[in-house]
Design a protein around this motif. Structure first.
Motif, short mmCIF file in Angstrom:
data_model
loop_
_atom_site.label_atom_id
_atom_site.label_comp_id
_atom_site.label_asym_id
_atom_site.label_seq_id
_atom_site.Cartn_x
_atom_site.Cartn_y
_atom_site.Cartn_z
N LEU A 107 0.67 -1.68 0.18
CA LEU A 107 -0.15 -0.19 -0.12
C LEU A 107 0.65 0.87 0.11
O LEU A 107 1.89 1.93 0.76
N ASP A 108 0.75 1.99 -0.03
CA ASP A 108 0.96 3.51 -0.90
C ASP A 108 1.25 4.44 0.95
O ASP A 108 0.14 3.76 1.68
N PRO A 109 1.96 4.82 1.52
CA PRO A 109 1.97 5.04 2.82
C PRO A 109 1.18 5.84 3.08
O PRO A 109 0.28 5.73 3.98
N ALA A 110 0.48 7.25 2.20
CA ALA A 110 -0.98 7.75 2.65
C ALA A 110 -2.42 6.46 2.79
O ALA A 110 -2.87 6.69 3.64
N ALA A 111 -1.95 5.19 1.87
CA ALA A 111 -3.22 4.29 2.26
C ALA A 111 -3.42 3.53 3.72
O ALA A 111 -4.21 2.77 4.76
N GLN A 112 -1.81 3.58 3.59
CA GLN A 112 -1.49 2.73 5.15
C GLN A 112 -1.87 3.71 6.20
O GLN A 112 -3.26 2.50 7.24
N ARG A 113 -1.41 4.46 5.77
CA ARG A 113 -2.21 5.62 7.55
C ARG A 113 -4.00 5.05 7.46
O ARG A 113 -4.00 5.48 8.71
N GLU A 114 -4.32 5.84 6.16
CA GLU A 114 -6.07 5.75 6.34
C GLU A 114 -6.44 4.53 6.80
O GLU A 114 -7.09 3.98 7.80
N ALA B 286 4.14 -5.56 13.92
CA ALA B 286 5.82 -5.91 14.23
C ALA B 286 5.99 -6.81 13.37
O ALA B 286 7.15 -7.11 13.79
N ARG B 287 5.33 -7.59 12.39
CA ARG B 287 6.47 -8.39 10.94
C ARG B 287 6.40 -6.80 9.54
O ARG B 287 7.13 -8.27 8.71
N LEU B 288 6.68 -6.03 9.65
CA LEU B 288 6.91 -5.20 8.63
C LEU B 288 8.21 -5.53 8.89
O LEU B 288 9.21 -5.67 9.79
N ASP B 289 8.93 -5.12 7.16
CA ASP B 289 10.41 -4.78 7.31
C ASP B 289 10.77 -3.35 7.75
O ASP B 289 10.22 -2.61 8.39
N PRO B 290 12.29 -3.47 8.46
CA PRO B 290 12.15 -2.38 8.55
C PRO B 290 12.15 -1.37 8.44
O PRO B 290 11.10 0.21 8.30
N ASP B 291 12.65 -0.70 6.99
CA ASP B 291 12.59 0.20 5.91
C ASP B 291 11.21 0.66 6.07
O ASP B 291 10.14 1.80 5.91
N ASP B 292 10.26 -0.67 5.73
CA ASP B 292 8.57 0.03 5.56
C ASP B 292 8.08 0.57 6.96
O ASP B 292 7.24 1.11 6.91
N ARG B 293 8.43 -0.08 7.72
CA ARG B 293 8.20 0.34 9.27
C ARG B 293 8.40 1.61 9.64
O ARG B 293 7.33 2.38 9.90
N VAL B 294 9.52 2.10 8.97
CA VAL B 294 10.07 3.47 9.23
C VAL B 294 9.21 4.41 8.58
O VAL B 294 9.06 5.23 8.77
N VAL B 295 8.79 4.45 7.08
CA VAL B 295 7.97 4.86 6.28
C VAL B 295 5.94 4.97 6.80
O VAL B 295 5.95 6.29 6.92
N LEU B 296 6.14 4.01 7.41
CA LEU B 296 4.70 4.14 8.38
C LEU B 296 4.96 4.99 9.41
O LEU B 296 3.72 5.66 9.50
N LEU B 297 5.79 5.07 10.35
CA LEU B 297 6.13 5.78 11.40
C LEU B 297 6.10 6.95 11.22
O LEU B 297 5.92 8.23 11.85
N GLU C 283 4.87 8.33 9.03
CA GLU C 283 3.66 8.66 8.45
C GLU C 283 2.39 9.33 9.81
O GLU C 283 1.75 9.90 9.55
N LEU C 284 2.49 8.55 10.85
CA LEU C 284 1.59 8.25 11.82
C LEU C 284 2.09 9.57 13.10
O LEU C 284 2.95 9.78 12.81
N PRO C 285 0.93 9.81 14.16
CA PRO C 285 1.43 10.46 15.24
C PRO C 285 2.12 10.44 16.09
O PRO C 285 2.28 9.31 15.92
N ALA C 286 3.01 10.74 16.48
CA ALA C 286 3.82 10.47 17.47
C ALA C 286 3.37 9.38 18.70
O ALA C 286 4.26 8.54 18.90
N THR C 287 2.58 9.91 19.07
CA THR C 287 2.42 8.81 20.02
C THR C 287 1.87 7.95 19.42
O THR C 287 1.61 7.09 19.75
N VAL C 288 0.90 7.63 17.99
CA VAL C 288 0.53 6.50 17.37
C VAL C 288 1.95 5.35 17.02
O VAL C 288 2.13 4.43 17.84
N ALA C 289 2.50 6.73 17.47
CA ALA C 289 4.22 5.90 16.94
C ALA C 289 4.90 5.09 18.07
O ALA C 289 5.31 3.56 17.57
#
Lengths: 445, 445
Positions: B64-71, B86-97, B99-105
């Motif tokens: 998914l695109d990061p914006a769609a992941q966030r949605e 927990a199971r995402l690849d580390p680089d994909d995890r960082v892209v999502l982080l 994107e997300l608000p800091a508290t959620v991250a």
């Protein structure tokens, strides 16, 4: 790293160190050598190319852009070209054929061995701009009933002649495509598993489909290759990610250049002659210039009004500037949405309504601001005229700017081509009409 | 094909046929499911996602695109998100982080197992926009002294945890990179050959380099993955073609949108609210509007001249239109050349000189035409003014339009941002200055 190969190559060539040059070239991947040759330019390019050993020469040639291939062909001797040409993949051969003058193309085709010529003819049989013309007919396929181990052996045996082995089509009798399996899925699970258990339903393209759309799908889905079928659902070939990326990048270059009002350049910018740059732009400027005469005609209608209130002339560039920009903002967004398949010509109503509201909102914001500023610095009459004009111009420009690309597409015209000159002229001319009509009403002149 | 999955999915979901939906989803590749989910939109997206089996859910989420992941994250329950995360690849995890608000991250990071968190921290340690932040630290490598057969066994053993196995880095002691070898070269030649004989010198990127530039290199060379090194030349990770393509496409979207005077939208166009579309454009229009006040000021200087010859006002939109277009043609071409590395900031002299000549050539052609037409329809004085103005305006606009993107880049500003508003305002204002100065001289007013 990038530049170091270019620099070392330039130095080795300047020193006439042919052994050193050849040695340097063998150490890099073909794509890197190709990119470096493209930047080397005229005489040195051919010298370096001649120093490549046979297999590498072919790989490097295939990695060159078509325009660079053509340049190189012009510099090399006929026999050298024929040697490379005979060994190109059929799809790469067709791209080059499209690039060359017909007489050169015909004589080159004579140098190609019989069976390879037949496969080239398959690709040549599809119209320019179709996927069929860009697919590789050289691929290795496996059966759904193969074990992974057996399938891997098939790939090993047939892989050398295949342009891609990372995405492998799975076919049944009669070349009917039933799935695709990645080389990764062939290699990593236990070898006794069946292909059928690890394959996925493929996305594919029909050979007569538009190459740009299919390539975009391939790039967006980030698959490494895409099966290409005939309308009887038989597998014909594969579109590989590298070719798909080339097609998409070329299309975007063209769109971008045209959105900026020019045709794309074929050579690197600094190596393109001024004459050619001028030629890529003059047609657009003429179209714009001729249609801008419309703005002169509109203003002539209001010459008497202008004579009464010369101050009205002061705001002309401001108002046409904002109108033109609102229009091009909408056109850019919608052209992009169209290109990636987020909007289709049949959505014209939804798009126009969306842009109408966006334009009205933008126009209200700018209109209030314009009214306040113009009232403060001039008088309330001028303020009202400016405010109302901004509101109307923004609404109209956004709506037309959003609808135009879809209309162009529906008429089969490249949206990027049609939108730019049309929208800027249209927005300028209608903006002036609106401005002076409002001015006549509000100021009573 | 593309639409058939979307349609079948909509139908199955509308019928509450959850078994059928789940069945449908397993038959397609994750990228295709992801693309379809992005178009499904709000409530159905989450329903369909929940029906994916565990492994597939992860693969789809990564596609998914990061914006769609966030949605999607906003729609799913906290536990569900934590499981995928927990199971995402580390680089994909960082892209999502990112994107997300800091508290959620922060709360999500707590759900990640220890060793995987450590690898994520490596990636998180690099600044936003650097290659290090987009590389995958999960890769399998081989030794130059391995036989191809032994290397293939290494890949088979370590490949499952590795994001890419098609381009394999070859390392010596101390993680020092000495080459790359394609899976194809591991598989096809005789298994007894050494890796050293089939590897090539790799193009690589340093982890702190700009991600966009490195990604563009990766895409242009059509390599499937790119090693990423630290400044001590130790291998840290790989940048894969799919991530590189995302980076390049996102950068081009941004450039294109900004060249059209808007910020890029994050959601598909038809799903973006009008408010958000307006917001993406208003800043640009305000910048343009405010700077367009300059044109009003310039015209005020010449109000007396205008009062004497109101006819001069008729040509204002025509002249500013052609000037602005000449400038944006040059800016578009040079911005593109800059993006693909065909021109660099230090080339500013060569570029400006090239554009000066192209502008003068374009200006001469249009000037002669303008002179002839205006002389025929008005008088020879106006004709001379129009002709001379076109010549000067084209020359100046092209030169400035060509030099601006390089100047912007040298100052560390995105050329696409800076060029559009600056060039259009600059060309309008200077064009008017030139026009009225020439008019005063030629017409003696």
């Amino acid at each position: 790293m990038d530049d170091s190969l270019l620099q070392s190559l330039r130095e080795a060539l300047a020193d006439d160190d042919l052994g050193g040059t050849a040695d340097l070239l063998t150490r890099y991947a073909p794509q890197d050598v190709a990119a470096t040759l493209e930047r080397l330019g005229d005489p040195q390019q051919a010298v370096a190319f001649r120093l490549l050993e046979k297999g590498a020469a072919l790989a490097v040639f295939e990695a060159l852009d078509p325009a660079a291939q053509r340049e190189l062909v012009e510099q090399l001797g006929e026999r050298e070209v024929a040697q490379v040409f005979a060994r190109l993949d059929p799809d790469d051969r067709v791209v080059l054929l499209d690039e060359l003058p017909a007489t050169v193309a015909t004589s080159l085709m004579r140098s190609v061995p019989e069976d390879s010529r037949a496969r080239t003819d398959v690709v040549l049989g599809y119209p320019k701009g179709s996927v069929g013309r860009r697919m590789t007919p050289d691929f290795v396929s496996v059966r759904p009933t193969d074990t992974l181990g057996a399938a891997l052996e098939r790939v090993r045996a047939g892989g050398a002649a295949s342009e891609t082995i990372y995405t492998i089509p799975v076919v049944e009798q009669g070349r009917r495509l039933v799935g695709v399996i990645s080389l990764r899925s062939l290699l990593l699970p236990p070898g006794g598993d069946l292909v059928a258990d690890h394959m996925v339903t493929p996305m594919f393209a029909y050979a007569d489909e538009d190459a740009e759309e299919a390539a975009r799908r391939c790039v967006e889905r980030r698959v490494l290759a895409f099966p290409v079928l005939d309308r009887e659902e038989r597998l014909l070939g594969m579109l590989t990610i590298d070719d798909a990326t080339r097609i998409v990048e070329a299309a975007r270059d063209e769109d971008e250049a045209r959105a900026g009002g020019a045709e794309p350049l074929r050579l690197p910018y600094l190596r393109t002659p001024v004459r050619q740059i001028t030629r890529s732009r003059i047609v657009w400027l003429l179209v714009l210039g001729v249609s801008a005469v419309l703005t002169v005609n509109v203003l002539e209608l209001f010459e008497a009004t202008l004579e009464q209130r010369v101050a009205l002339a002061l705001f002309i560039p401001l108002l046409t500037g904002i109108g033109g920009n609102t229009g091009s903002q909408a056109a850019t967004t919608v052209t992009r949405a169209l290109a990636v398949g987020e909007a289709r010509p049949r959505d014209v109503g939804r798009v126009a309504f969306k842009e109408l509201r966006a334009g009205a909102l933008l126009g209200s914001l700018l209109g209030v601001l314009g009214w306040a500023v113009a009232s403060a610095f001039y008088d309330s009459g001028i303020g009202a005229v400016i405010g109302l004009t901004l509101l109307s111009v923004c609404t109209l420009s956004a709506t037309v700017g959003g609808a135009m690309p879809l209309a162009a597409k529906a008429m089969g015209v490249d949206p990027a081509v049609f939108s730019t000159p049309f929208i800027s002229t249209f927005c300028d001319a209608t903006g002036l009409l609106i401005y002076f009509t409002i001015a006549q009403q509000v100021l009573g002149i």
